[in-house]
Write a protein that holds these residues in place. Structure first.
Motif, mmCIF file in Angstrom:
data_model
loop_
_atom_site.group_PDB
_atom_site.id
_atom_site.type_symbol
_atom_site.label_atom_id
_atom_site.label_comp_id
_atom_site.label_asym_id
_atom_site.label_seq_id
_atom_site.Cartn_x
_atom_site.Cartn_y
_atom_site.Cartn_z
ATOM 1 N N CYS A 124 -71.418 30.816 73.051
ATOM 2 C CA CYS A 124 -72.357 30.634 71.942
ATOM 3 C C CYS A 124 -71.633 30.965 70.639
ATOM 4 C CB CYS A 124 -73.577 31.537 72.119
ATOM 5 S SG CYS A 124 -74.744 31.451 70.740
ATOM 6 N N GLY A 125 -71.265 29.928 69.896
ATOM 7 C CA GLY A 125 -70.596 30.118 68.613
ATOM 8 C C GLY A 125 -71.597 30.457 67.519
ATOM 9 N N GLY A 126 -71.189 31.314 66.577
ATOM 10 C CA GLY A 126 -72.122 31.817 65.571
ATOM 11 C C GLY A 126 -71.958 31.248 64.182
ATOM 12 N N MET A 127 -71.535 29.995 64.080
ATOM 13 C CA MET A 127 -71.245 29.405 62.778
ATOM 14 C C MET A 127 -72.388 28.551 62.246
ATOM 15 S SD MET A 127 -67.760 27.342 61.908
ATOM 16 C CE MET A 127 -67.359 26.759 60.272
ATOM 17 N N ARG A 128 -73.461 28.347 63.023
ATOM 18 C CA ARG A 128 -74.538 27.447 62.600
ATOM 19 C C ARG A 128 -75.919 28.098 62.650
ATOM 20 N NH1 ARG A 128 -71.158 23.646 60.458
ATOM 21 N NH2 ARG A 128 -70.000 22.525 62.027
ATOM 22 N N LEU A 129 -75.999 29.330 63.115
ATOM 23 C CA LEU A 129 -77.293 29.969 63.322
ATOM 24 C C LEU A 129 -77.719 30.876 62.173
ATOM 25 C CD1 LEU A 129 -76.940 30.942 67.074
ATOM 26 C CD2 LEU A 129 -78.843 29.645 66.153
ATOM 27 N N GLN A 130 -76.770 31.273 61.352
ATOM 28 C CA GLN A 130 -77.068 32.286 60.348
ATOM 29 C C GLN A 130 -77.937 31.747 59.210
ATOM 30 O OE1 GLN A 130 -74.270 30.671 60.708
ATOM 31 N NE2 GLN A 130 -72.962 30.655 58.904
ATOM 32 N N LEU A 169 -75.127 32.441 79.926
ATOM 33 C CA LEU A 169 -74.174 32.178 78.842
ATOM 34 C C LEU A 169 -74.135 33.445 77.989
ATOM 35 C CD1 LEU A 169 -74.270 28.894 76.719
ATOM 36 C CD2 LEU A 169 -73.303 31.043 75.922
ATOM 37 N N ASN A 170 -73.215 34.350 78.290
ATOM 38 C CA ASN A 170 -73.265 35.699 77.720
ATOM 39 C C ASN A 170 -72.069 36.042 76.835
ATOM 40 O OD1 ASN A 170 -71.424 35.786 79.860
ATOM 41 N ND2 ASN A 170 -71.887 37.922 80.343
ATOM 42 N N HIS A 171 -71.396 35.024 76.306
ATOM 43 C CA HIS A 171 -70.310 35.264 75.350
ATOM 44 C C HIS A 171 -70.760 34.804 73.972
ATOM 45 C CE1 HIS A 171 -66.078 34.097 73.713
ATOM 46 N NE2 HIS A 171 -66.421 35.318 73.320
ATOM 47 N N PHE A 172 -70.764 35.741 73.010
ATOM 48 C CA PHE A 172 -71.231 35.452 71.654
ATOM 49 C C PHE A 172 -70.084 35.677 70.681
ATOM 50 C CE2 PHE A 172 -74.761 36.935 74.249
ATOM 51 C CZ PHE A 172 -75.585 35.824 74.177
ATOM 52 N N GLU A 173 -69.791 34.642 69.901
ATOM 53 C CA GLU A 173 -68.596 34.647 69.046
ATOM 54 C C GLU A 173 -68.980 34.379 67.603
ATOM 55 O OE1 GLU A 173 -65.340 31.966 67.186
ATOM 56 O OE2 GLU A 173 -67.330 31.411 67.914
ATOM 57 N N THR A 174 -68.530 35.259 66.700
ATOM 58 C CA THR A 174 -68.827 35.099 65.280
ATOM 59 C C THR A 174 -67.605 35.516 64.474
ATOM 60 O OG1 THR A 174 -70.392 35.674 63.538
ATOM 61 C CG2 THR A 174 -69.912 37.396 65.151
#
Length: 618
Positions: A124-130, A169-174
């Motif tokens: 789960c990439g954190g570039m579009r949720l913020q 899916l338990n990997h979170f990347e920001t």
């Protein structure tokens, strides 16, 4: 990356898109010939979420066209597959055998190289949720933390994280530079731990900080990150972020006790971080240098079927170009290998060209193909997806389902063969085999900073795969690079953005020296000039017929509403500032777009409902 809506800078390729959004799918108006397709959707209507319904109908609309020559059985099979992909949430929440439903949906895990972590094959990439791209530490301008954490974007982010956890899916990347992303992810994960939904050992957290020339400056930025992240206790995976330019490579490889690598090793010994790696948008030769140093346990890298982003067309120091050799070497050294943005920087596959959709489908979607290619053909451990909403999981979980099946290998090989044939036919055998070799990177003075390999890559994907809207968005980034002819080459390179290195083609620059080792210098110059004319700002609008004639037509769009922070490639500083100052009321605000999406879904439901009533009356 993401299935996010990449808004075009100009109206190129987008004529009459708004009008098309409101049209009723043609297969609904031809109910006699599409009776079974309609009935399948009607039977599952209550199980299909609004956003998934929009995406499903768009894909059926594309494949239902007579030009694709699909039989009725093929279309029915396609519809069943798309409905299955759209109803995973219903099966998870309503199945009589929830354990079996969960097992069927669960994302597999693999050993992540020498880290020994069990890594889900999707991240789960954190570039579009913020909420915003504005950093959370800018005096006077930063958004209110409490307002951000109480807003719609945080509710959406928590929903996404919750669904990710449910499917394993338990990997979170920001990253520190992703605006409020780091803040919001930490808040959501801490909340889930406090609620007893997860324990700290149940998930893998990764963040990234851009390297700097001095330990003092880097330590200051790292502290901004750690002050937020320390609520988790530790960082599983820490990466030096966007290590791309020559000087950045030197900074992270420097063994000086006062250097930034030594500082991160100190943090590791203190238990703040577990594993050290790097992410990159760099040239293949710089990436290979970092990998060969054997200092890192993992790498975040671009190596897609359709190209290696900024590394494409740059020498890999092994006789080739791009990042394939880098991925191979990283795996040989037992590094964890993470695919960056396969569905966005890998070709904007959430809005695929018709050429690519036809070459890999209908059995595979472009998104499934890209993920499977990364896992099976390249051996990469995980693919990062810039989720913007829960429904973005639809296509990813379909790819996961295919990953588990034996017959998928044959489908993947056929799709790769179709795409290779398409490329050879369109580009010519000589260019396909040799066109991207012996090209210096933009960091070599002979290029005067022109991203030759990158531009040739964009020409290739337009010509072979019809990805011209994708190419347009990438080329605009090169056009924004500022270059001062009064300054030295070295001074200009220093000011160049590491995440978007190189500038656009310049007609007045002599590239003879840069291209002296290429097999066809004049052909390169011709392609560079042609790519510039196709993709530069202000290019004339093309009609639907003209786009189709060139093979540049789009298959369908999986974008249902704009991301909360806006597209990083097209969002202006002014819009971000306005968003923050106004508390999200102006500048960048997706409320209207989300409302339109709901209205569109309701309109579709009404159409299906009316058809059902018509059938009862007759």
């Amino acid at each position: 990356m993401s299935f996010t809506r990449a808004a075009s800078i100009t109206s190129l390729f987008r004529k009459n898109v708004e009008e098309k959004k409101t049209e009723e799918p043609s297969f609904l108006t031809d109910k006699e010939n599409n009776k079974e397709i309609i009935e399948i959707i009607q039977a599952n209507m209550d199980k299909i979420p609004d956003e998934s319904l929009i995406k499903l109908t768009r894909q059926i609309e594309f494949w239902q066209s007579p030009e694709h020559n699909l039989s009725s059985d093929d279309l029915i099979s396609l519809t069943k597959r798309l409905v299955h992909a759209a109803t995973w949430r219903y099966r998870l929440n309503n199945s009589d055998d929830k354990d079996a439903a969960t097992a069927a949906t669960l994302v597999p895990k693999v050993r992540y190289g020498r880290t020994e972590l069990q890594m889900p094959i999707v991240t789960c990439g954190g570039m579009r949720l913020q909420q915003t791209w504005m950093p959370d530490n800018v005096p006077l301008l930063s958004p209110s933390r409490s307002r951000v954490l109480a807003g719609d974007s945080q509710k959406n982010l928590k929903d996404v994280i919750g669904c990710c956890i449910k499917v394993g899916l338990n990997h979170f990347e920001t990253a520190r530079m992703y605006g409020t992303s780091e803040l919001q992810f930490i808040d959501a994960l801490v909340s889930l731990m406090e609620e007893g939904v997860i324990k700290r050992e149940d998930f893998i957290f990764q963040t990234k900080v851009v390297p700097m020339a001095t330990r003092k400056d880097f330590e200051k930025t790292f502290k901004l990150s750690w002050d937020t992240v320390k609520k988790l206790g530790y960082v599983d995976l820490f990466a030096f972020h966007v290590v791309s330019k020559d000087d950045q490579v030197e900074w992270v490889l420097d063994d000086d006790p006062d250097g930034i690598y030594a500082f991160i090793k100190d943090c590791q010994s203190q238990g703040k971080i577990k594993h050290i790696g790097f992410s990159t948008h760099g040239t293949a030769e710089n990436i290979m240098k970092l990998i060969e140093s054997n200092k890192f346990s993992f790498v975040n890298i671009h190596s897609h079927y359709f190209g290696s982003y900024h590394a494409e067309g740059t020498p890999d120091s092994k006789g080739g170009h791009g990042n394939r050799a880098c991925v191979k070497r990283a795996l040989e050294l037992d590094m964890g290998v993470f695919q960056i943005s396969p569905f966005d920087k890998g070709g904007m596959l959430y809005r695929p060209s018709a050429a690519v959709a036809k070459a890999v489908g209908p059995e595979l979607t472009p998104i499934s193909f890209a993920a499977l290619h990364s896992w099976k053909s390249l051996g990469m451990h995980t693919v990062s997806v810039g989720f913007a909403r829960v429904s973005d999981l639809d296509e990813v979980l379909e790819a996961v389902s295919l990953y588990k099946r034996k017959e998928t290998d044959a489908l993947l090989q056929q799709a790769e063969s179709n795409l290779e044939k398409l490329a050879v036919d369109k580009l010519g055998k000589d260019w396909y085999e040799k066109g991207m070799l012996n090209i210096p990177s933009c960091y070599r003075e002979s290029t005067t900073g022109v991203a030759i390999g990158h531009i040739l890559w964009l020409h290739n994907v337009c010509t072979a795969f019809g990805m011209c809207e994708f190419a347009r968005e990438r080329y605009v980034n090169l056009e924004t690079v500022k270059w001062n002819d009064k300054k030295s080459f070295e001074d200009n390179i220093k000011t160049m953005d590491a995440g978007n290195s190189g500038r656009s083609y310049q007609h007045n620059i002599d590239l003879t020296e840069a291209l002296k080792d290429h097999y066809d210098m004049e052909l390169v110059k011709s392609k560079l000039s042609e790519a510039h004319e196709w993709l530069k700002k202000g290019t004339s609008e093309l009609s639907d017929a003209e786009r189709k004639e060139k093979g540049w037509d789009e298959a369908y769009s999986l974008s249902v509403w704009d991301d909360f922070p806006g597209n990083p490639s097209t969002t202006t500083v002014t819009k971000v500032l306005t968003q923050c100052i106004s508390g999200g009321h102006f500048g960048i605000n997706n409320k209207k777009d989300r409302r339109r999406s709901l209205e569109r879904a309701q309109s579709l439901r009404d159409s299906f409902r009316n058809l059902s009533m018509d059938s009862q009356l007759t």
